[in-house]
Design a protein around this motif. Structure first.
Motif, PDB file in Angstrom:
ATOM      1  N   GLN A  57       0.167  -2.942  -6.660  1.00  0.00           N
ATOM      2  CA  GLN A  57       0.115  -3.711  -5.464  1.00  0.00           C
ATOM      3  C   GLN A  57      -0.797  -5.067  -5.041  1.00  0.00           C
ATOM      4  O   GLN A  57      -0.774  -5.556  -4.278  1.00  0.00           O
ATOM      5  N   ALA A 107       2.301   1.626  -3.150  1.00  0.00           N
ATOM      6  CA  ALA A 107       1.132   2.471  -4.299  1.00  0.00           C
ATOM      7  C   ALA A 107       1.271   4.025  -4.216  1.00  0.00           C
ATOM      8  O   ALA A 107       1.205   4.982  -5.074  1.00  0.00           O
ATOM      9  N   GLN A 108       1.139   3.870  -2.589  1.00  0.00           N
ATOM     10  CA  GLN A 108       0.849   5.795  -2.076  1.00  0.00           C
ATOM     11  C   GLN A 108       2.391   6.241  -2.842  1.00  0.00           C
ATOM     12  O   GLN A 108       2.532   7.474  -2.995  1.00  0.00           O
ATOM     13  N   GLU A 109       3.609   5.903  -3.306  1.00  0.00           N
ATOM     14  CA  GLU A 109       5.074   6.457  -3.256  1.00  0.00           C
ATOM     15  C   GLU A 109       5.031   6.617  -4.882  1.00  0.00           C
ATOM     16  O   GLU A 109       5.356   7.281  -5.164  1.00  0.00           O
ATOM     17  N   ASN A 110       4.931   5.686  -5.544  1.00  0.00           N
ATOM     18  CA  ASN A 110       5.194   5.456  -6.732  1.00  0.00           C
ATOM     19  C   ASN A 110       3.525   4.923  -7.763  1.00  0.00           C
ATOM     20  O   ASN A 110       2.733   3.456  -7.642  1.00  0.00           O
ATOM     21  N   PRO A 111       2.832   6.184  -7.897  1.00  0.00           N
ATOM     22  CA  PRO A 111       1.497   6.060  -8.623  1.00  0.00           C
ATOM     23  C   PRO A 111       1.393   5.220  -9.985  1.00  0.00           C
ATOM     24  O   PRO A 111       0.785   4.028 -10.233  1.00  0.00           O
ATOM     25  N   ALA A 140       1.163   1.837  -8.691  1.00  0.00           N
ATOM     26  CA  ALA A 140      -0.160   0.904  -8.376  1.00  0.00           C
ATOM     27  C   ALA A 140      -0.376  -0.283  -8.507  1.00  0.00           C
ATOM     28  O   ALA A 140      -0.878  -0.790  -7.784  1.00  0.00           O
ATOM     29  N   ALA A 147       0.647  -1.480   0.036  1.00  0.00           N
ATOM     30  CA  ALA A 147       0.135  -0.008  -0.261  1.00  0.00           C
ATOM     31  C   ALA A 147       0.750   1.447  -0.358  1.00  0.00           C
ATOM     32  O   ALA A 147       0.758   1.871  -0.734  1.00  0.00           O
ATOM     33  N   HIS A 148       2.031   1.624   1.148  1.00  0.00           N
ATOM     34  CA  HIS A 148       2.471   2.239   0.818  1.00  0.00           C
ATOM     35  C   HIS A 148       3.859   2.353  -0.538  1.00  0.00           C
ATOM     36  O   HIS A 148       3.336   3.577  -1.183  1.00  0.00           O
TER      37      HIS A 148
END
Length: 159
Positions: free
Chosen positions: A48, A38-42, A45, A35-36
């Motif tokens: 994930q 996916a947030q850091e590297n859209p 994502a 999840a982290h």
């Protein structure tokens, strides 16, 4: 026999700790990590959920090996390790190793085909070779267990 009891008890404690740590990874760490990511590297994502499921299943394979080992230790403690009941648990261990190895081989193929740096592919290949060796050792030990179980059954029939 006292050393066997001590070894069985010590290994069981290690197995409990390992199982609980793996459970913690399955429930918290692995989903949180991806999840982290996916947030850091859209742009990544979309990986994930496939990676989360992949790693949860890999950990589940290790947990099957732990449960199988626990059951085999129970048979050792009861002096029933050389029986057909032990083969069921060894088979579960073999299948868990095979499933984990197969999933890792599929992921490795994807990584190797898309990698621009040789470090990760080489590490994955090394892990695959070690996993194959482990699986083959367990298959060999299964054959020895089968022979010992057959010999024990023959001896019990004679006595």
């Amino acid at each position: 026999m006292k050393i066997t009891r001590l070894a069985v008890t010590a290994l069981r404690m290690v197995l409990v700790v390992a199982f609980l740590l793996l459970l913690l990874f399955q429930v918290m760490s692995i989903p949180g990590q991806f999840a982290h990511m996916a947030q850091e590297n859209p742009d990544r994502a979309n990986l994930q959920w496939p990676l989360t499921i992949f790693f949860i299943l890999e950990v589940a394979c290790v947990q099957v090996v732990i449960v199988g080992t626990w059951k085999l230790l129970t048979l050792v403690k009861r002096d029933r390790i050389f029986s057909n009941g032990a083969l069921v648990w060894v088979d579960a261990i073999v299948w868990a190793i095979a499933a984990g190895w197969t999933m890792l081989a599929a992921l490795s193929a994807v990584v190797v085909l898309s990698a621009d740096d040789p470090g990760l592919p080489l590490l994955l290949i090394l892990i695959l070779v070690a996993g194959a060796a482990l699986g083959l050792v367990v298959v060999g030990l299964r054959a020895l267990l089968r022979q010992a179980a057959d010999l024990r059954a023959d001896m019990e029939a004679v006595i």
